[in-house]
Design an enzyme around this catalytic site. Structure first.
Site, PDB file in Angstrom:
ATOM      1  N   HIS A   1       0.866  -1.177   0.188  1.00  0.00           N
ATOM      2  CA  HIS A   1      -0.085   0.032  -0.024  1.00  0.00           C
ATOM      3  C   HIS A   1       1.128   1.310   0.150  1.00  0.00           C
ATOM      4  O   HIS A   1       2.037   1.213   0.677  1.00  0.00           O
ATOM      5  CB  HIS A   1      -0.923   0.012   1.358  1.00  0.00           C
ATOM      6  CG  HIS A   1      -2.031   0.780   1.102  1.00  0.00           C
ATOM      7  ND1 HIS A   1      -1.846   2.189   1.615  1.00  0.00           N
ATOM      8  CD2 HIS A   1      -3.076   0.650   0.463  1.00  0.00           C
ATOM      9  CE1 HIS A   1      -3.028   2.819   1.179  1.00  0.00           C
ATOM     10  NE2 HIS A   1      -3.922   2.055   0.762  1.00  0.00           N
TER      11      HIS A   1
ATOM     12  N   ASP B   1      -7.885  -5.399   0.089  1.00  0.00           N
ATOM     13  CA  ASP B   1      -8.444  -6.340  -0.769  1.00  0.00           C
ATOM     14  C   ASP B   1      -8.028  -7.835  -0.904  1.00  0.00           C
ATOM     15  O   ASP B   1      -8.403  -8.725  -1.496  1.00  0.00           O
ATOM     16  CB  ASP B   1      -8.039  -5.688  -2.506  1.00  0.00           C
ATOM     17  CG  ASP B   1      -8.467  -4.513  -2.785  1.00  0.00           C
ATOM     18  OD1 ASP B   1      -9.842  -4.335  -2.708  1.00  0.00           O
ATOM     19  OD2 ASP B   1      -7.778  -3.582  -3.354  1.00  0.00           O
TER      20      ASP B   1
HETATM   21  N1  CMC Z   1       4.026  -7.766  -4.587  1.00  0.00           N
HETATM   22  C1  CMC Z   1       5.472  -7.675  -4.770  1.00  0.00           C
HETATM   23  N2  CMC Z   1       6.306  -6.527  -4.786  1.00  0.00           N
HETATM   24  C2  CMC Z   1       5.530  -5.601  -4.292  1.00  0.00           C
HETATM   25  C3  CMC Z   1       4.296  -5.407  -4.071  1.00  0.00           C
HETATM   26  C4  CMC Z   1       3.345  -6.566  -4.238  1.00  0.00           C
HETATM   27  N3  CMC Z   1       2.089  -6.573  -3.980  1.00  0.00           N
HETATM   28  N4  CMC Z   1       3.644  -4.318  -3.569  1.00  0.00           N
HETATM   29  C5  CMC Z   1       4.890  -3.463  -3.649  1.00  0.00           C
HETATM   30  N5  CMC Z   1       5.808  -4.338  -4.174  1.00  0.00           N
HETATM   31  C6  CMC Z   1       7.493  -3.792  -4.116  1.00  0.00           C
HETATM   32  C7  CMC Z   1       7.615  -2.951  -5.161  1.00  0.00           C
HETATM   33  O1  CMC Z   1       8.180  -3.735  -6.233  1.00  0.00           O
HETATM   34  C8  CMC Z   1       8.841  -2.121  -4.862  1.00  0.00           C
HETATM   35  O2  CMC Z   1       9.867  -2.840  -4.825  1.00  0.00           O
HETATM   36  P1  CMC Z   1      11.383  -2.181  -4.987  1.00  0.00           P
HETATM   37  O3  CMC Z   1      11.440  -1.298  -3.902  1.00  0.00           O
HETATM   38  O4  CMC Z   1      12.471  -3.397  -4.980  1.00  0.00           O
HETATM   39  O5  CMC Z   1      11.259  -1.658  -6.516  1.00  0.00           O
HETATM   40  C9  CMC Z   1       8.330  -1.875  -3.244  1.00  0.00           C
HETATM   41  O6  CMC Z   1       7.586  -3.052  -2.879  1.00  0.00           O
HETATM   42  C10 CMC Z   1       7.518  -0.657  -2.903  1.00  0.00           C
HETATM   43  O7  CMC Z   1       6.439  -0.678  -3.715  1.00  0.00           O
HETATM   44  P2  CMC Z   1       5.893   0.375  -4.998  1.00  0.00           P
HETATM   45  O8  CMC Z   1       5.286  -0.094  -6.074  1.00  0.00           O
HETATM   46  O9  CMC Z   1       6.961   1.445  -5.009  1.00  0.00           O
HETATM   47  O10 CMC Z   1       4.754   0.966  -3.939  1.00  0.00           O
HETATM   48  P3  CMC Z   1       3.460   1.848  -4.445  1.00  0.00           P
HETATM   49  O11 CMC Z   1       3.102   2.871  -3.284  1.00  0.00           O
HETATM   50  O12 CMC Z   1       3.873   2.703  -5.922  1.00  0.00           O
HETATM   51  O13 CMC Z   1       2.297   0.953  -4.864  1.00  0.00           O
HETATM   52  C11 CMC Z   1       0.454  -0.685  -4.582  1.00  0.00           C
HETATM   53  C12 CMC Z   1       1.423   0.523  -4.209  1.00  0.00           C
HETATM   54  C13 CMC Z   1      -0.762  -0.919  -3.991  1.00  0.00           C
HETATM   55  C14 CMC Z   1       0.034  -0.102  -6.012  1.00  0.00           C
HETATM   56  C15 CMC Z   1       1.383  -1.962  -4.888  1.00  0.00           C
HETATM   57  O14 CMC Z   1       1.828  -2.321  -3.515  1.00  0.00           O
HETATM   58  C16 CMC Z   1       0.754  -2.796  -5.567  1.00  0.00           C
HETATM   59  O15 CMC Z   1       0.883  -2.963  -6.811  1.00  0.00           O
HETATM   60  N6  CMC Z   1       0.316  -3.857  -4.913  1.00  0.00           N
HETATM   61  C17 CMC Z   1      -0.408  -5.011  -5.419  1.00  0.00           C
HETATM   62  C18 CMC Z   1      -1.887  -4.545  -5.949  1.00  0.00           C
HETATM   63  C19 CMC Z   1      -3.013  -4.111  -4.897  1.00  0.00           C
HETATM   64  O16 CMC Z   1      -3.159  -5.279  -3.951  1.00  0.00           O
HETATM   65  N7  CMC Z   1      -3.613  -3.050  -4.792  1.00  0.00           N
HETATM   66  C20 CMC Z   1      -4.520  -2.805  -3.929  1.00  0.00           C
HETATM   67  C21 CMC Z   1      -4.074  -1.739  -2.999  1.00  0.00           C
HETATM   68  S1  CMC Z   1      -4.965  -1.238  -1.392  1.00  0.00           S
HETATM   69  C22 CMC Z   1      -6.916  -1.036  -1.884  1.00  0.00           C
HETATM   70  C23 CMC Z   1      -7.045  -0.096  -3.152  1.00  0.00           C
HETATM   71  O17 CMC Z   1      -6.396   0.824  -3.386  1.00  0.00           O
HETATM   72  O18 CMC Z   1      -7.947  -0.685  -3.925  1.00  0.00           O
END
Ligand code: CMC
Length: 392
Positions: free
Chosen positions: A270, A327
């Site tokens: 998140h 989720d």
């Molecule tokens: N699985 C594997 N790695 C992950 C995940 C995941 N679900 N989420 C984040 N990471 C890693 C990401 O690759 C990054 O690694 P590095 O620093 O090595 O590059 C690190 O963790 C930080 O993540 P980020 O992508 O920079 O974080 P963000 O704030 O841009 O993205 C997010 C947040 C929710 C889009 C992301 O965590 C994600 O894609 N999660 C899976 C989809 C999901 O469950 N979404 C629902 C979010 S909550 C409710 C809603 O909004 O609907």
């Protein structure tokens, strides 16, 4: 370009001041208008929370009854809207149908489109809240090809919604109070979450003085993405695929850690929470209770629990502070209730609507409001001369 700061994804940029929702991502705290989510989820109803988000205070009994009455009066759609549902192909994604339905609602309520008239904004807000369960249920009914029912005055908001989704004209729909309570809680947990992607979209569209319906429909579309609300569908599909392919959780977690795989652990991570999402904590308890009581889908729940434990004990997830989000467990409950995975995100939209409306109204009530118009950092070609097509 002057003094422009580059901030992709708005990681460090606040787009507004707000009095609606407080999140402390490090501590895993969520409050609506100051009230802890745990208290609201356990004790309030969804319409009570909707009132709180939109008007800023907990309603008195009179206020709540009046609000419920007004919402209930707006649950029935214009009969012509049925034609809209009929023209979508069987199997159309419910989020597409829902976004279209929300837009169409504006066309059928043209006396509520003036964003500068507070009475019209109030009428539109009530129209949207009242109609959303019917719009969402019809999106489901049309995708499975079943007949539409009409809402009933004597049923509550959530009861009506469940009956519109699962009832048939042939027999009385039996209301299960445990299911009603679970949905009240789920909708409350989804009701607002400050400047997430769909809410920021709602405000962005609203900032151009587009109609409230246009803003809400844009919110539905933003929510449909798998990185946002669409994650609830993606989680269930992930679990089903793992079961079908017989992949064990440790193997899957290693695949996720390998960035080249392009696979994410859906329902994890998140932007704001660097601790357990308080909503996921509450939902996990409910999923456990409901699924174990019904005896359904225990295999998927057990897989989810094992996947969570494997991830939470893994260095990759620990270092990055990745925890289950809202989720991760919702889909298991929806599935046990009989909803297909494709429909899950529409349930999220139904829950999030009062938050979108509250945020839209807060934006419009702010005298210092400006049209949302981010800047950019141009990194393209410098000036060059046009070359006639025969010479390229
Ligand atoms: N699985 C594997 N790695 C992950 C995940 C995941 N679900 N989420 C984040 N990471 C890693 C990401 O690759 C990054 O690694 P590095 O620093 O090595 O590059 C690190 O963790 C930080 O993540 P980020 O992508 O920079 O974080 P963000 O704030 O841009 O993205 C997010 C947040 C929710 C889009 C992301 O965590 C994600 O894609 N999660 C899976 C989809 C999901 O469950 N979404 C629902 C979010 S909550 C409710 C809603 O909004 O609907």
């Amino acid at each position: 370009t002057g003094n422009v700061t580059l901030d992709p994804g708005f990681v460090n940029t606040a787009s507004c001041e707000s009095t609606i929702t407080f999140i402390d991502g490090n501590e895993g705290i969520l409050r609506y208008r100051g009230y802890p989510i745990e208290q609201l989820a356990e004790q309030a109803t969804f319409l009570e929370v909707s009132f709180l988000l939109i008007y800023g205070h907990l309603p008195s009994q009179d206020e709540l009854s009046t609000f419920e009455g007004k919402v209930s009066n707006r649950m029935m759609l214009d009969e012509r809207m049925r034609e809209l549902y009929r023209c979508f192909p069987r199997g159309a994604h419910p989020m597409q149908v829902l976004a279209s339905g929300v837009m169409a609602l504006g066309s059928f309520n043209r006396d509520t489109l003036d964003v500068h008239d507070p009475d019209q904004v109030e009428a539109a807000s009530l129209r949207l809240i009242g109609s959303m369960p019917t719009l969402a249920a019809y999106a489901y009914k049309s995708s499975v090809g079943e007949p539409f029912l009409y809402p009933q005055k004597h049923l509550s908001y959530v009861e009506n919604y469940l009956r519109l989704s699962f009832g048939t004209p042939q027999e009385e729909y039996e209301i299960d109070p445990a299911v009603v309570k679970a949905f009240e809680t789920l909708f409350i947990l989804h009701a607002d979450h400050e400047q997430n992607c769909s809410t920021a979209t709602v405000r962005m569209v609203g900032s151009a003085d587009a109609s409230i319906y246009a803003s809400m429909s844009a919110g539905v579309n933003a929510l449909s993405g798998p990185l946002h609300g669409g994650a609830n569908q993606a989680v269930l599909e992930m679990l089903v695929k793992l079961r079908e392919e017989g992949v064990d959780m440790k193997t899957y977690v290693s695949q996720v850690k390998d960035k080249k795989s392009g696979v994410k652990l859906m329902g994890f991570g998140h932007r704001v929470y660097k601790n357990y999402d308080p909503r996921a904590k509450i939902i996990k308890g409910h999923a456990d209770e409901l699924l174990r009581a019904s005896g359904k889908s225990n295999a998927l729940l057990d897989m989810a629990l094992e996947l969570e434990e494997t991830a939470l004990n893994d260095e990759y997830f620990i270092e990055r502070k990745l925890y289950p989000n809202v989720d991760f467990y919702t889909g298991l409950i929806y599935e046990a209730m009989g909803f297909p995975a494709k429909y899950f995100t529409a349930l999220f939209a139904l829950g999030r609507l009062p938050g979108w409306i509250a945020q839209w109204r807060e934006e419009h009530a702010d005298p210092s409001r400006k049209i949302s118009r981010p800047r950019q950092v141009y990194v393209g070609e410098t000036e060059r001369n046009y070359v006639p097509i025969a010479e390229r």
